[in-house]
Design a protein around this motif. Sequence first.
Motif, PDB file in Angstrom:
ATOM      1  N   ASN A  29       0.187  -6.311  -9.315  1.00 20.28           N
ATOM      2  CA  ASN A  29      -0.159  -5.129  -8.471  1.00 20.28           C
ATOM      3  C   ASN A  29      -1.128  -5.182  -7.358  1.00 20.28           C
ATOM      4  OD1 ASN A  29       1.556  -3.637 -10.009  1.00 20.28           O
ATOM      5  ND2 ASN A  29       0.035  -3.552 -11.653  1.00 20.28           N
ATOM      6  N   LYS A  31      -2.623  -5.878  -3.586  1.00 17.78           N
ATOM      7  CA  LYS A  31      -1.995  -5.646  -2.323  1.00 17.78           C
ATOM      8  C   LYS A  31      -2.045  -7.143  -1.503  1.00 17.78           C
ATOM      9  CE  LYS A  31      -3.279  -0.920  -1.191  1.00 17.78           C
ATOM     10  NZ  LYS A  31      -3.676  -0.045  -0.373  1.00 17.78           N
ATOM     11  N   SER A 100       2.739   1.060   4.972  1.00 17.85           N
ATOM     12  CA  SER A 100       3.570   2.302   4.696  1.00 17.85           C
ATOM     13  C   SER A 100       5.155   2.001   4.457  1.00 17.85           C
ATOM     14  CB  SER A 100       3.087   3.363   5.245  1.00 17.85           C
ATOM     15  OG  SER A 100       3.477   3.381   6.537  1.00 17.85           O
ATOM     16  N   LYS A 103       5.909  -0.433   1.495  1.00 17.42           N
ATOM     17  CA  LYS A 103       5.761   0.394   0.453  1.00 17.42           C
ATOM     18  C   LYS A 103       6.890   1.426   0.001  1.00 17.42           C
ATOM     19  CE  LYS A 103       2.432   3.031  -2.294  1.00 17.42           C
ATOM     20  NZ  LYS A 103       1.154   3.974  -2.459  1.00 17.42           N
ATOM     21  N   LYS A 107       8.765  -1.212  -2.099  1.00 20.61           N
ATOM     22  CA  LYS A 107       7.855  -0.871  -3.349  1.00 20.61           C
ATOM     23  C   LYS A 107       6.754  -2.274  -3.258  1.00 20.61           C
ATOM     24  CE  LYS A 107      10.183   2.172  -6.050  1.00 20.61           C
ATOM     25  NZ  LYS A 107      11.420   2.452  -5.286  1.00 20.61           N
ATOM     26  N   GLU A 109       3.143  -3.796  -1.937  1.00 19.03           N
ATOM     27  CA  GLU A 109       1.947  -3.214  -1.584  1.00 19.03           C
ATOM     28  C   GLU A 109       1.334  -4.190  -0.577  1.00 19.03           C
ATOM     29  OE1 GLU A 109       0.228  -0.512  -1.971  1.00 19.03           O
ATOM     30  OE2 GLU A 109       1.342   0.453  -3.989  1.00 19.03           O
ATOM     31  N   ASP A 111      -1.928  -5.023   2.340  1.00 18.37           N
ATOM     32  CA  ASP A 111      -3.372  -4.476   2.878  1.00 18.37           C
ATOM     33  C   ASP A 111      -3.313  -4.908   4.275  1.00 18.37           C
ATOM     34  OD1 ASP A 111      -6.099  -4.137   3.419  1.00 18.37           O
ATOM     35  OD2 ASP A 111      -6.709  -5.366   1.840  1.00 18.37           O
TER      36      ASP A 111
END
Length: 307
Positions: A29, A31, A100, A103, A107, A109, A111
Motif C-alpha cells: 500500500n 506510495k 491522480s 490512482k 489504483k 498510489e 508520491d
Amino acid sequence: MERREYTFKVVDDVSIAADVYWSSQDNSNAKCPIAVHFHGGSFVIGSKRMLQKAQIEKLLELGFVVVSANYRLCPTISLYDGPVTDSLDAFKWAQTELPSLLKKDAKVEVDGTRAVALGHSCGGALALLTASLPNPPLAILDMYGMKYLKDPAYNTPSPAPPNAQPLDPSFINQVYKDTSPPTNGPPPMGPNGPDFSNYRVAWMFNTIGAGKLMQTIVTDGNFDRIDPASLFSKGKFPPTYFIHGTADTLVDQEFSQRAHNEVKSHGSESHLVLIEGAGHGFDAAAQPGDDKFAVICRGFEFLRNHV
C-alpha cells in the motif's frame, strides 16, 4: 509490467506523450516514487520507446513508477522551445498530475513529491536541466550526457568514416519539411549501424559531422537556458550520478569529469563512474548478469536511495 500511454501536453495541435510503467506484482500500500526518463538522439531523433526493457524492469523492481517521455524534435523547433521546454513540462506533469491519473486508472498510489530524473546522451542533458525547476528532482542519473554545449568539441567537424558515401542535400534537407515538429523519430542506431536511408537520421549524423548541430538548433545563441553546465555553479544542485565510457567518441568522458568536479566543488553530492573501453550507448545491449548492466543498476540504486 504494465504500461499506459498518457498525453502530458498539447501545443499547436501537437500531442506529446509519455509511457508510464508500473509493476503488476506490487501488492503493498506504499506510495511509489517516480523515475522520469528522457531519451537520447541528439535532440533530433529517438523516442520514449528507447528505454530498454531490462532497465525498466530494474527500476520497477526498485519500487519506482517509470515515466518515459517524448518531446518535440529539432531542427524545425529550437532546442529550447522543443526538447527542453517539453521535458521540463513532462517532469512537472509527473509530479502534479500523474498521481491522480494512475490512482484512478490503475489504483496505483504514486508520491509526486518523490521524483527523480534520468537520461541517456542528450536525454542526460534534459535530466540535468530539471534541476532548474522550483521543485527539482531528489536525484539525477546522467548516462553519458551532453553538457558544456559551448565547448569547441561540439562545433568541430569530424572526419567521415572510411568509404562513407556523400549524402544528397536534397534528401537530408527533407527534415525541414517537418514544419510540425515530430515528437518521435527512429533510434540513432539499428542492428547494422545508422540507417542512412532515413532522412532524419542522415541529417543528424551529417550535421554533427560538420560540427554544426548546436549552432543550428540553438537558434538564439542563448546557451544558458539549454546547457545544464550553467546550473552547476549555482549550488544546491540535486545529488547526481554520472556514468560515462572512456572510449566515447560522440560525447567525451571529459565533460562528465568536469561536471562531477564542478557539482562537488559547490557543495552538492556527486558520483562519477567511468567504464574503461566503453563507447557511447554502451548499455543499449546490456542485460542482467553482465558487468555493464551492473553499473547501470548501481546508478538506479543511487536514485532509489534518495527517495
